[in-house]
Design a protein around this motif. Structure first.
Motif, PDB file in Angstrom:
ATOM      1  N   ALA A  77       7.021 -43.282  44.553  1.00 41.29           N
ATOM      2  CA  ALA A  77       5.856 -42.467  44.902  1.00 41.29           C
ATOM      3  C   ALA A  77       5.723 -42.321  46.416  1.00 41.29           C
ATOM      4  O   ALA A  77       5.429 -41.231  46.925  1.00 41.29           O
ATOM      5  CB  ALA A  77       4.593 -43.091  44.309  1.00 41.29           C
ATOM      6  N   GLU A  78       5.948 -43.413  47.156  1.00 38.06           N
ATOM      7  CA  GLU A  78       5.875 -43.339  48.623  1.00 38.06           C
ATOM      8  C   GLU A  78       6.959 -42.425  49.180  1.00 38.06           C
ATOM      9  O   GLU A  78       6.700 -41.651  50.121  1.00 38.06           O
ATOM     10  CB  GLU A  78       6.022 -44.741  49.219  1.00 38.06           C
ATOM     11  CG  GLU A  78       4.825 -45.647  48.984  1.00 38.06           C
ATOM     12  CD  GLU A  78       5.004 -47.010  49.632  1.00 38.06           C
ATOM     13  OE1 GLU A  78       5.735 -47.085  50.649  1.00 38.06           O
ATOM     14  OE2 GLU A  78       4.431 -47.992  49.131  1.00 38.06           O
ATOM     15  N   THR A  83       5.900 -30.784  44.462  1.00 39.94           N
ATOM     16  CA  THR A  83       5.131 -31.862  43.855  1.00 39.94           C
ATOM     17  C   THR A  83       6.045 -32.738  43.041  1.00 39.94           C
ATOM     18  O   THR A  83       7.146 -32.346  42.671  1.00 39.94           O
ATOM     19  CB  THR A  83       4.011 -31.314  42.947  1.00 39.94           C
ATOM     20  OG1 THR A  83       4.612 -30.570  41.892  1.00 39.94           O
ATOM     21  CG2 THR A  83       3.075 -30.424  43.722  1.00 39.94           C
ATOM     22  N   SER A 140       3.588 -43.290  38.438  1.00 40.85           N
ATOM     23  CA  SER A 140       2.739 -43.376  39.636  1.00 40.85           C
ATOM     24  C   SER A 140       2.420 -44.826  39.934  1.00 40.85           C
ATOM     25  O   SER A 140       2.616 -45.701  39.118  1.00 40.85           O
ATOM     26  CB  SER A 140       1.471 -42.578  39.450  1.00 40.85           C
ATOM     27  OG  SER A 140       0.756 -43.056  38.325  1.00 40.85           O
ATOM     28  N   ARG A 191       6.893 -34.669  50.876  1.00 44.40           N
ATOM     29  CA  ARG A 191       6.189 -33.640  50.107  1.00 44.40           C
ATOM     30  C   ARG A 191       5.992 -32.355  50.910  1.00 44.40           C
ATOM     31  O   ARG A 191       6.195 -31.246  50.402  1.00 44.40           O
ATOM     32  CB  ARG A 191       4.842 -34.181  49.643  1.00 44.40           C
ATOM     33  CG  ARG A 191       4.129 -33.258  48.646  1.00 44.40           C
ATOM     34  CD  ARG A 191       2.747 -33.788  48.310  1.00 44.40           C
ATOM     35  NE  ARG A 191       2.818 -35.132  47.774  1.00 44.40           N
ATOM     36  CZ  ARG A 191       3.071 -35.401  46.489  1.00 44.40           C
ATOM     37  NH1 ARG A 191       3.304 -34.417  45.641  1.00 44.40           N
ATOM     38  NH2 ARG A 191       3.110 -36.647  46.078  1.00 44.40           N
ATOM     39  N   HIS A 192       5.602 -32.480  52.176  1.00 46.57           N
ATOM     40  CA  HIS A 192       5.320 -31.278  52.975  1.00 46.57           C
ATOM     41  C   HIS A 192       6.587 -30.447  53.182  1.00 46.57           C
ATOM     42  O   HIS A 192       6.567 -29.217  53.003  1.00 46.57           O
ATOM     43  CB  HIS A 192       4.725 -31.679  54.332  1.00 46.57           C
ATOM     44  CG  HIS A 192       4.509 -30.521  55.252  1.00 46.57           C
ATOM     45  ND1 HIS A 192       3.507 -29.586  55.050  1.00 46.57           N
ATOM     46  CD2 HIS A 192       5.182 -30.126  56.388  1.00 46.57           C
ATOM     47  CE1 HIS A 192       3.556 -28.680  56.001  1.00 46.57           C
ATOM     48  NE2 HIS A 192       4.560 -28.988  56.830  1.00 46.57           N
ATOM     49  N   ASP A 223       5.913 -38.817  48.577  1.00 45.00           N
ATOM     50  CA  ASP A 223       4.822 -38.415  49.482  1.00 45.00           C
ATOM     51  C   ASP A 223       5.341 -38.149  50.885  1.00 45.00           C
ATOM     52  O   ASP A 223       4.860 -37.245  51.581  1.00 45.00           O
ATOM     53  CB  ASP A 223       3.748 -39.502  49.519  1.00 45.00           C
ATOM     54  CG  ASP A 223       2.922 -39.538  48.242  1.00 45.00           C
ATOM     55  OD1 ASP A 223       2.896 -38.513  47.534  1.00 45.00           O
ATOM     56  OD2 ASP A 223       2.307 -40.585  47.952  1.00 45.00           O
ATOM     57  N   ARG A 224       6.309 -38.933  51.324  1.00 45.64           N
ATOM     58  CA  ARG A 224       6.845 -38.782  52.679  1.00 45.64           C
ATOM     59  C   ARG A 224       7.508 -37.425  52.885  1.00 45.64           C
ATOM     60  O   ARG A 224       7.457 -36.861  53.990  1.00 45.64           O
ATOM     61  CB  ARG A 224       7.848 -39.914  52.939  1.00 45.64           C
ATOM     62  CG  ARG A 224       8.643 -39.803  54.213  1.00 45.64           C
ATOM     63  CD  ARG A 224       9.481 -41.049  54.416  1.00 45.64           C
ATOM     64  NE  ARG A 224      10.565 -40.839  55.352  1.00 45.64           N
ATOM     65  CZ  ARG A 224      11.441 -41.759  55.719  1.00 45.64           C
ATOM     66  NH1 ARG A 224      11.354 -42.978  55.208  1.00 45.64           N
ATOM     67  NH2 ARG A 224      12.402 -41.496  56.584  1.00 45.64           N
TER      68      ARG A 224
END
Length: 439
Positions: A237-238, A428, A439, A244-245, A241-242
């Protein structure tokens, strides 16, 4: 009676003869045992007292020569290096040094490059040889293997040169851009444009310095000092997220799946950085509107179960010659793309060191034009192994092959690799439908 007396006399004579023969044999055996053997002559009678014991505990390869250049004593390391063959010193320069030292009593030292035995590739063995007199007739030769020290020094030298080059590029760009800003002080639009470029170069410089710090920390720190059980799905998950952009900008779908509730043992920060680097590379080297998948599973191994975390992309792929060097520091498969994405060439080197320091490994499968799969293998946490049994599973087949390189019929399409269609929007995290994401 005469017959009995004769038999008794013969028996007495036979007993006396047997006793004499036995006594002579005993004396002869004692004489043989007391006679010094060739080995004891060389070691016990010739070597000064205590020298044999001292030589046996030295880390250096040791050879003792007598006045006829014969080997009196040699350590097993000397035989392993090929210094001694057939009872003689096989390296001519060392033999000449020993003769000179025996003649004038001076201590001599020299560094030599010797051919390796049995390699057939002309690789040199770097050694340092030191010769000193040992008593009045013997010469002691000590040989230290410098090959590994030379290799480390070469790596350090290359690393410093590479760092200097990598730092010079953004620093030079910042210098030129600052001059351009000064020259364009009357043009607000040009100032804004140059300032934006300066921000990009400053960010690249910051990233390079930070990754150098991370690499140094990974190489020097012991991950077991602050180790703990780390949930794999939290690391996944981390990592998502890192990136994602960046993935959202390129309309790349990131998907996660595999076995849930897995744990590895180690430094949470190092493991998160390693997996984050793999996912970031997969996103950076993937075309727009493709997919990046992260999946984990448990595999049996002789020394205990392993956790495999695979990161698969549909990117440009890696050629066979590049796969051999892809984990080297500052090595880039596509330098132009690395400049465009701000890559430093240190990400995979950090992953390699993290995996090694945690008792695992990282491997890569790739085909040009189809994509790549990087697989991080780490030992499962002992507590997780003891407590598992009712662990939750996602809807994916836990036996699916994370490493396409193991399957000759690999299909790079992610629908078949992860067991179904993805429902997530671009950028996503998703799992294979219909199960929810980890998650």
């Amino acid at each position: 009676m005469d017959v009995n007396a004769a038999v008794a006399a013969l028996a007495a004579i036979a007993g006396v003869c047997t006793g004499v023969i036995a006594m002579l044999a005993f004396r002869w055996s004692e004489r043989d045992q007391a006679r010094p053997t060739r080995t004891s002559l060389h070691t016990d009678a010739v070597l000064p007292p205590g020298v044999d014991t001292v030589l046996s505990v030295l880390r250096s390869s040791a050879v003792v020569l007598d006045e006829s250049d014969s080997v009196v004593k040699a350590s097993s390391a000397a035989y392993a290096l090929g210094l001694v063959r057939g009872g003689k010193l096989a390296v001519e320069p060392m033999l000449n040094m020993a003769r000179d030292t025996r003649r004038d009593g001076e201590i001599r030292q020299v560094e030599l490059d010797l051919p390796r035995r049995g390699t057939g590739r002309g690789e040199a063995l770097a050694v340092s040889a030191r010769v000193a007199p040992l008593g009045s007739r013997l010469v002691l030769l000590l040989v230290e293997d410098l090959t590994e020290a030379r290799r480390i020094e070469a790596v350090r030298r290359d690393f410093v040169a590479n760092v200097s080059h990598e730092l010079k590029t953004p620093v030079g760009a910042l210098s030129l851009l600052s001059e351009a800003v000064m020259d364009a002080s009357d043009d607000p639009e040009a100032v804004t444009r140059f300032a934006g470029r300066m921000q990009i170069e400053a960010t690249r410089l910051t990233n390079l310095v930070q990754e150098l710090i991370d690499l140094s920390r990974v190489q020097n720190d012991d991950p077991l000092e602050d180790s703990e059980p780390v949930r794999v799905d939290e690391l996944v998950a981390e990592a998502i997220d890192r990136s994602r952009h960046t993935a959202s900008t390129k309309q790349i779908t990131m998907a996660s799946g595999g076995t849930a509730d897995l744990h590895v043992w180690g430094s949470r920060g190092q493991l998160a950085a390693a997996l984050g680097n793999l996912v970031e590379n997969a996103v950076n080297y993937s075309p727009a509107r493709t997919r990046v998948g992260i999946a984990a599973r448990r595999v049996a191994a002789p020394g205990g179960d392993l956790i495999e975390i695979a990161v698969t992309d549909q990117g440009i792929g890696i050629s066979e010659k590049d796969r051999e060097r892809v984990f080297e520091r500052f090595y880039r498969v596509d330098p132009a793309r690395s400049r465009a994405t701000g890559g430093t060439g240190l990400g995979l080197a950090i992953v390699k060191h993290v995996a090694a320091s945690h008792g695992g490994e990282v491997t890569v499968w790739s085909t040009e034009g189809q994509g790549s799969t990087f697989t991080l293998r780490l030992p499962e946490a002992g507590a997780a192994r003891r407590n598992r049994g009712s662990g939750a599973e996602t809807g994916l087949d836990p036996d699916f092959d994370l490493d396409p390189g193991m399957d000759s019929d690999f299909d790079p399409d992610f629908d078949s690799e992860f067991g179904g269609e993805f429902d997530a929007a671009p950028g996503t995290a998703a799992s294979a439908s219909p199960t929810p994401p980890i998650s």
